[in-house]
Design a protein around this motif. Structure first.
Motif, PDB file in Angstrom:
ATOM      1  N   LEU A   1      74.296  42.050  37.072  1.00 38.17           N
ATOM      2  CA  LEU A   1      73.675  40.944  37.798  1.00 38.17           C
ATOM      3  C   LEU A   1      73.580  41.267  39.286  1.00 38.17           C
ATOM      4  O   LEU A   1      72.629  40.873  39.966  1.00 38.17           O
ATOM      5  CB  LEU A   1      74.478  39.654  37.596  1.00 38.17           C
ATOM      6  N   ASP A   2      74.539  42.011  39.798  1.00 40.23           N
ATOM      7  CA  ASP A   2      74.516  42.362  41.220  1.00 40.23           C
ATOM      8  C   ASP A   2      73.443  43.415  41.508  1.00 40.23           C
ATOM      9  O   ASP A   2      72.811  43.394  42.564  1.00 40.23           O
ATOM     10  CB  ASP A   2      75.895  42.845  41.665  1.00 40.23           C
TER      11      ASP A   2
ATOM     12  N   PRO B   1      78.540  42.493  33.336  1.00 43.14           N
ATOM     13  CA  PRO B   1      78.255  41.415  34.299  1.00 43.14           C
ATOM     14  C   PRO B   1      77.859  41.957  35.667  1.00 43.14           C
ATOM     15  O   PRO B   1      77.039  41.349  36.363  1.00 43.14           O
ATOM     16  CB  PRO B   1      79.581  40.655  34.375  1.00 43.14           C
TER      17      PRO B   1
ATOM     18  N   LYS C   1      70.440  41.438  41.780  1.00 46.07           N
ATOM     19  CA  LYS C   1      70.338  40.726  43.067  1.00 46.07           C
ATOM     20  C   LYS C   1      69.794  41.663  44.148  1.00 46.07           C
ATOM     21  O   LYS C   1      68.987  41.261  44.989  1.00 46.07           O
ATOM     22  CB  LYS C   1      71.699  40.153  43.475  1.00 46.07           C
TER      23      LYS C   1
ATOM     24  N   ARG D   1      77.335  31.737  37.724  1.00 54.15           N
ATOM     25  CA  ARG D   1      77.480  33.082  37.165  1.00 54.15           C
ATOM     26  C   ARG D   1      78.080  33.047  35.757  1.00 54.15           C
ATOM     27  O   ARG D   1      77.620  33.755  34.855  1.00 54.15           O
ATOM     28  CB  ARG D   1      78.360  33.905  38.110  1.00 54.15           C
ATOM     29  N   GLU D   2      79.111  32.211  35.581  1.00 54.31           N
ATOM     30  CA  GLU D   2      79.783  32.188  34.269  1.00 54.31           C
ATOM     31  C   GLU D   2      78.842  31.685  33.181  1.00 54.31           C
ATOM     32  O   GLU D   2      78.891  32.127  32.038  1.00 54.31           O
ATOM     33  CB  GLU D   2      81.081  31.371  34.329  1.00 54.31           C
TER      34      GLU D   2
ATOM     35  N   ILE E   1      72.450  32.544  39.945  1.00 57.56           N
ATOM     36  CA  ILE E   1      73.482  33.562  39.651  1.00 57.56           C
ATOM     37  C   ILE E   1      74.736  33.287  40.490  1.00 57.56           C
ATOM     38  O   ILE E   1      75.863  33.333  39.994  1.00 57.56           O
ATOM     39  CB  ILE E   1      72.964  34.983  39.969  1.00 57.56           C
ATOM     40  N   ASP E   2      74.547  32.992  41.755  1.00 54.49           N
ATOM     41  CA  ASP E   2      75.699  32.809  42.637  1.00 54.49           C
ATOM     42  C   ASP E   2      76.522  31.575  42.261  1.00 54.49           C
ATOM     43  O   ASP E   2      77.740  31.583  42.378  1.00 54.49           O
ATOM     44  CB  ASP E   2      75.240  32.679  44.101  1.00 54.49           C
TER      45      ASP E   2
END
Lengths: 597, 388
Positions: free
Chosen positions: B349-350, B346, B353, B383-384, B379-380
Motif C-alpha cells: 500500500l505504501d 500490506p 501511495k 488501513r486495517e 488508506i491512511d
C-alpha cells in the motif's frame, strides 16, 4: 519577423531560445537529453506518455518537456529527485502494460521502451502485470504489417502518423480508461480496413506493437533449396539506407556492397529493380504521350488526364479506397518490382534456361506495401506469382547479420546481367520527384530530339521535400511526328506522403487542378522514406538519403532511361515496341474499386 | 459560535420583484471593468471544485485580443455524489443564462454554450424551450449574444475543461496540454470563459445583491455560500445551500445519522475525512474544497468497498491517453485487491501511495492528479479495513 528570445535556466545553466520553443528543444541546445516516447519529429506533439516530465521551479506539477513551451525566467531541472522518481514510475507503469517477452520480439534490440528500461535499470518489476491475454493474439492478417496489441504503449504515434502524414486513419484510438487501445474501424483486421500497407506506422512505433510481416525464414528456405533458382532484385532506395542498419551514418551509398552481400548470402543472381525502373519510364512515357495525343489530336473526351504514376503500391491502394472515380487516371504500368517479376519468370527464365516454376523471385524493398502488391491476384502474368517474397531493407540487414558477414569489409561488386543494367534516371525513383524527373528526361527528348533544358539534366523544380511540387515545361521545336505538342505547356505535379496526395486528388477531382502528369509516392520523401526503411526516420535522415540518391544519379554515365542498353535490347528481342501487346500482357495491370469502410 | 450550519437562500431564491432579465438589464448598463472589479471584490471562486477566482478568469479572457470568444457553462456534473447543477438548471435556468450573458458582455463573446451532461438529456426539452424564450428576449433587446446547448455523451473526463472543448469540437474527449489555458485558447482554440453552472448563478446574484452581501457570508478564503449535494448515510439527503467555512463536525451534526464514521468531501476525487478529524476540518478553500459532493458513511460501510468503487470508476473513466492515469488507476485498483487477497504484503500500500505521488504531479489533467486524494485519505485512515 524574428521571434522574441526567452531566457531561462536548465539545470542551472542559462540559455536563450526563441519564443515557442519547447523545454525539450531548449534542453537539447544545452546537450541535455530528456527521454521521450510519444514525441516524434514528424508528428504533432501529444504529451501523453509523460516520460519527458521535468521539474519547473515554483510549479506544483511536473511539466511534459515536449509539450511545454519555455517562458521567461523558467528554472528547469531535468533530473531532480522528483523527476527521476516519476520517470521511473512511468517507465514501470508502461512495462506493466507491455508484454515484455523482449528476447522473442522482432524488435528486440530496436525498441525504444527496451532502451529506456535498460537505461533506468527498472529490473525489479514493482507493479502488477496488466497484459490482457487476448491482446497477445497478433493480427497477422495483413501481408505487410503485424499488429501486436500486447506490445502497445498507447503513445499514439501510429495514429498520428496514419492521420497526419497519410490522411488514411486506418488506426485510431478506441475506448477509454483501461480498455483504451489502438484499433481499426469496428476492430476489423488490418487486411480488411482502409490500411494502405505503407508501414509508416512501423517506422514510428517505439516498440514491437507494429512490425513488418517478415519473410526472412521463407527466403532462407528458398536459398537452401537446391531445386530453386533464387534471383533477387533491389529497389533504388535500398542502396542509400541499408547501411544505417549496419552501423553507418545516414546518407551512405553502398550499392556495390549491397550486390556483394546478396551474392555472399547465396542468391543465384543479383539483379536490379532499377532496370525495370528504366523500363517503366519507356512504358509510362509512351502511355502519357498516347494519352496526350488522344486528348489533343483525337479530341477524345474520355481520355483520363492527368495521368498519375503507379509505382507506389500504398498510393495505389489509397486511390482504390478513397478516389475510385480517378482509377482510370492511374498509369496502367505495373510498378518496377512487378515488371521485374513478370519478366524474370518469362523472358529471363527462358534466357537462362530455368523453368519458371523453379525460379524464386525475391525483392529487397524500402516498402511494406510491396509485400501486399506482390500478392495481388493481378500480379501473376508469368503464370506464377511473379514476385515470391518481398523483404524490407530492415529484414535484409537482419539476414546480413545472421549470415555473419562483415558488411564494412565487403568489396564492391557489379549487378549480374541481364536485368541488372540501369541509369541515373532509375536510381532517382527512390526520391520524391524522381519518377517525374526521369520521365521528363526521356519524354522531352523523344518529342524534341533534344535533352531536357535543365543544367546537367537536374530538374530542380521537382526535387526537394515540399509536400506538393509543381512545374511547367514548355515544349518547343518538336519533331514532325509530335507536332500536336508544339508550344504546349506541360503541367506536372509531384506529391509525397498520402496527406499531400489527398490534397492534390481533391483538386483534380474538383477540376481546380490543370495538370497533365502527376507523380505520387505514398511515403514522406518518396521510397527513401518508405515503411520498410531503417528506423528511426526524421526529416534530416530523409534529406541525407535524398542527397545520396542524387549523388548516385550524378555519378552515373548513363542518366536517361532510354539510353539503358538492356532496355533497348529487351524491346528488340522480346517486347517489340513500347506499349506493345506483349508489353501490355506482362508490364501493365488494372485496378479495383475498394470500399472506404 | 453557532451550533447549526447556516442555510442560505441565494441560488434558488426567486424574488418576485426582480427577474433575471431585470438583473441583466441593470448589469449591462455598467462597464465591463466595473463588473469584473465587483466580481474580484466579491471573492467568488469557481464552484466546480478547482476554485479559480471568477473575476480574474473573466479579466484574462477580456484582455485577449480576438474577434471570436466563447462563454461555456460547464454542466457536465459528473463527479460522483454531485447533483446540484441538475437542480439549478431545472429550477432556475434563467439565472444561469443571465450569468452567461453578463459574461458574454464582459469578455466580448457572441455565443454561449451549455455543455450538458449526457445523462441529463431529460432536461434538454424544457431547457431548450426556456432558452428559446431567453434568446428571443436577448434579440429583442438588441443584445448580440445567443446561448445553445450541446450534449455530452457521458464521459466523466469531459468535465475537465479542455476535454470538454475537444468533445464540443467533435473529437475524443481527451484533455489538452496546458498551456495554453482556456482564457487564451479554449473552444475552437479561441479565448473562452468556462464556468460551472453554480458559479454563473452566483455571478448573476452578486450583480443583483452586490458583492458586500455576498462577502458577508463565509470566510476570508472562502467567500459566500455554496450548494451542497448531500448523500449517503443521512436521514435528509438532498441539496442545500450552506455558508462556506464551517467545520465538518457541524455539518455532520446537521446531516449525519448519528453514526457517521467518514465523510467523502468533494466526490470520488475528493478527500475522505474520518470521524476523528471532523472537528478540525473546514469545508472551504482553506480546508477541503469541494464541488459540492458530501457523502456520509456510517459504521456499516466497508471503506475497502468504497475505495474499490472509486478506483473502478477512475479506471473506467480515465481517458486513457496518459500513462500515469491510465496505468496508475489500474495499478491502484488491482493493488488493493492483491493486498486484500494476501497476494501482496500490506507494505505494498505504501508503494502505491508513492505511485499516487507521481500521478499527482505527472498526470496530464486533474483526473489523474486527484486519484491520490481518496486513495491516500482512505488508506491512511482505514488501513486495517483495506488489509483485512
Amino acid at each position: 519577423m524574428s521571434k522574441y528570445l526567452v531566457n531561462l535556466k536548465i539545470n542551472n545553466i542559462p540559455v536563450s531560445v526563441e519564443e515557442g520553443t519547447s523545454i525539450l528543444e531548449a534542453a537539447k541546445k544545452l546537450n541535455f537529453s530528456i527521454p521521450t516516447l510519444c514525441n516524434h519529429p514528424d508528428l504533432t506533439v501529444a504529451g501523453n506518455c509523460r516520460v519527458c516530465v521535468v521539474e519547473v521551479k515554483g510549479a506544483k506539477l511536473l511539466a511534459a518537456a515536449c509539450a511545454t513551451p519555455v517562458s521567461e525566467g523558467m528554472d528547469v531541472s531535468t533530473n531532480s529527485q522528483k523527476v527521476r522518481t516519476s520517470r521511473k514510475h512511468i517507465i514501470e507503469l508502461l512495462l506493466a502494460e507491455h508484454n515484455s517477452d523482449c528476447t522473442k520480439c522482432f524488435k528486440n534490440g530496436h525498441c525504444e521502451l527496451q532502451d529506456l528500461s535498460s537505461e533506468y535499470r527498472v529490473g525489479d518489476h514493482v507493479f502488477l502485470d496488466l497484459v490482457k491475454p487476448k491482446d497477445k493474439i497478433q493480427d497477422i492478417s495483413s501481408p505487410s504489417i503485424v499488429k501486436d496489441d500486447s506490445k502497445c504503449i498507447r503513445c499514439q504515434r501510429c495514429v498520428r502518423t496514419c492521420t497526419e502524414l497519410q490522411s488514411v486513419s486506418a488506426l485510431a484510438v478506441i475506448n477509454k480508461g483501461d480498455q483504451q487501445k489502438i484499433s481499426t474501424f469496428l476492430s476489423k483486421s488490418l487486411h480488411d480496413v482502409v490500411c494502405t500497407n505503407c508501414g509508416q506506422c512501423i517506422n514510428r512505433c517505439p516498440t514491437g506493437a507494429l512490425t513488418e510481416h517478415n519473410y526472412i525464414e521463407e527466403v532462407w528456405n528458398a536459398l537452401y533449396n537446391p531445386n530453386k533458382f533464387v534471383v533477387v532484385q533491389t529497389a533504388p532506395a535500398v542502396r542509400v539506407a541499408l547501411a544505417e542498419d549496419l552501423g553507418f551514418e545516414p546518407g551512405m551509398r553502398v550499392t556495390g556492397k549491397l550486390v556483394s552481400v546478396l551474392k555472399k548470402i547465396g542468391f543465384n543472381k543479383v539483379l536490379d529493380t532499377n532496370f525495370t525502373a528504366d523500363l517503366t519510364i519507356i512504358e509510362e512515357g509512351t502511355e502519357l504521350l498516347k494519352r496526350l495525343k488522344k486528348a489533343l489530336v483525337d479530341k477524345d473526351e474520355n481520355v483520363a488526364l492527368p495521368m498519375m504514376t503507379s509505382c507506389s503500391p500504398g498510393w495505389i491502394k489509397f486511390q482504390e479506397h478513397l478516389f475510385p472515380s480517378l482509377l482510370n487516371n492511374l498509369s496502367t504500368c505495373k510498378s518496377p518490382q512487378q515488371m521485374f517479376g513478370a519478366l524474370a519468370k518469362t523472358y529471363y527464365a527462358d534466357k537462362i534456361n530455368v523453368k519458371a516454376q523453379d525460379m524464386v523471385v525475391v525483392s529487397i524493398m524500402p516498402c511494406t506495401a510491396k509485400k501486399f502488391e506482390a500478392g495481388r491476384p493481378e500480379m501473376r502474368d508469368s503464370g506464377y506469382q511473379d514476385v515470391d517474397y518481398v523483404l524490407t531493407t530492415r529484414e535484409l540487414a537482419m539476414m546480413v547479420k545472421q549470415a555473419g558477414i562483415d558488411f564494412h569489409k565487403l568489396e564492391d561488386e557489379q549487378y549480374d546481367s541481364i536485368l541488372g543494367e540501369s541509369t541515373g534516371a532509375a536510381v532517382i525513383f527512390g526520391a520524391t520527384g524522381g519518377v517525374m524527373e526521369a520521365a521528363l528526361r526521356t519524354v522531352y527528348e523523344i518529342v524534341t530530339g533534344r535533352e531536357v533544358p535543365f543544367t546537367n539534366l537536374n530538374i530542380i523544380p521537382v526535387r526537394g521535400m515540399e509536400g506538393v511540387k509543381e512545374a511547367t515545361i514548355k515544349i518547343k521545336n518538336v519533331k514532325p511526328e509530335w507536332s500536336f505538342l508544339e508550344g504546349v505547356n506541360l503541367n506536372v505535379a509531384v506529391a509525397h506522403g498520402l496527406v499531400n496526395a489527398k490534397l492534390l486528388m481533391e483538386k483534380v477531382k474538383s477540376g481546380e487542378a490543370n495538370y497533365h502528369f502527376i507523380e505520387i509516392m505514398g511515403c514522406p520523401g518518396g521510397c527513401l522514406g518508405g515503411g520498410g526503411q531503417p528506423i528511426p526516420t526524421s526529416p534530416e535522415i530523409r534529406k541525407k538519403r535524398a542527397e545520396a540518391i542524387y549523388a548516385e544519379d550524378a555519378s552515373m554515365t548513363l542518366r536517361k532511361s532510354h539510353e539503358n542498353p538492356e532496355v533497348t535490347e529487351i524491346y528488340k528481342e522480346f517486347l517489340g515496341e513500347a506499349n506493345s501487346h506483349k508489353a501490355h500482357d506482362l508490364l501493365h495491370t488494372h485496378y479495383k474499386v475498394r470500399k472506404r469502410y | 459560535m453557532e451550533k447549526k450550519v447556516k442555510k442560505v437562500d441565494i441560488i434558488f431564491e426567486t424574488a418576485l420583484d426582480t427577474s433575471p432579465l431585470d438583473v441583466l438589464d441593470k448589469t449591462l448598463q455598467r462597464s465591463a471593468d466595473d463588473i469584473i472589479l465587483e466580481l474580484i471584490d466579491s471573492g467568488l471562486k469557481g464552484r466546480g471544485g478547482a476554485g479559480f477566482p471568477t473575476g480574474l478568469k473573466w479579466k484574462f479572457t477580456k484582455n485577449e485580443d480576438s474577434d471570436t470568444k466563447y462563454v461555456i457553462c460547464n454542466a457536465d456534473e459528473g463527479e460522483p455524489g454531485t447533483f446540484k447543477d441538475r437542480e439549478i438548471l431545472d429550477r432556475v435556468p434563467e439565472k444561469v443564462f443571465t450569468g452567461m450573458t453578463i459574461c458574454g458582455y464582459v469578455i466580448g463573446a457572441r455565443e454561449g454554450y451549455i455543455y450538458l451532461r449526457g445523462e441529463y438529456n431529460f432536461l434538454l426539452k424544457t431547457l431548450n424551450a426556456k432558452l428559446d424564450i431567453f434568446n428571443k428576449a436577448l434579440k429583442d433587446r438588441n443584445i448580440d449574444f445567443q446561448i445553445f446547448v450541446k450534449s455530452g455523451s457521458g464521459a466523466y473526463v469531459c468535465g475537465e475543461e479542455s476535454a470538454l472543448f475537444e468533445s464540443m469540437q467533435g473529437f475524443r474527449g481527451e484533455p489538452r496540454n496546458k498551456p495554453p489555458y482556456p482564457t487564451v485558447a479554449g473552444y475552437n482554440f479561441k479565448p473562452t470563459v468556462i464556468n460551472n453552472v453554480e458559479t454563473l448563478v452566483y455571478v448573476a446574484m452578486i450583480c443583483r445583491i452586490g458583492a458586500e452581501k455576498f462577502k458577508a457570508l463565509g470566510t476570508t478564503d472562502s467567500r459566500g455560500s455554496k450548494v451542497f449535494s448531500v448523500s449517503g448515510d443521512t436521514p435528509i439527503p438532498g441539496i442545500y445551500e450552506l455558508e462556506l467555512g464551517m467545520p465538518l463536525s457541524r455539518f455532520v451534526d446537521e446531516f449525519g445519522d448519528g453514526d457517521a464514521k467518514a465523510v467523502q468531501v468533494g466526490g470520488a476525487s475528493g478527500h475522505c475525512v474520518p470521524r476523528k478529524l471532523f472537528a478540525d476540518t473546514i469545508i472551504g478553500f482553506e480546508g477541503i474544497p469541494t464541488g459540492g459532493s458530501m457523502m456520509l458513511f456510517n459504521s456499516s460501510r466497508s471503506m475497502y468497498n468504497v475505495l474499490k468503487d472509486y478506483l473502478e470508476f477512475f479506471t473506467e473513466e480515465s481517458c486513457g491517453q496518459c500513462t500515469p492515469c491510465r496505468v496508475g488507476c489500474q495499478q491502484l485498483l488491482k493493488g488493493i485487491e492483491a493486498v486484500k487477497r494476501g497476494e501482496r504484503p500490506p507494505a505494498y500500500l505504501d508503494e502505491m501511495k508513492k505511485l499516487t505521488g507521481t500521478m499527482r504531479i505527472a498526470a496530464k489533467c486533474g483526473l489523474g492528479q486527484s486519484v491520490g486524494n481518496p486513495f491516500n485519505t482512505i488508506i491512511d485512515n482505514f488501513r486495517e479495513e483495506i488489509i483485512y
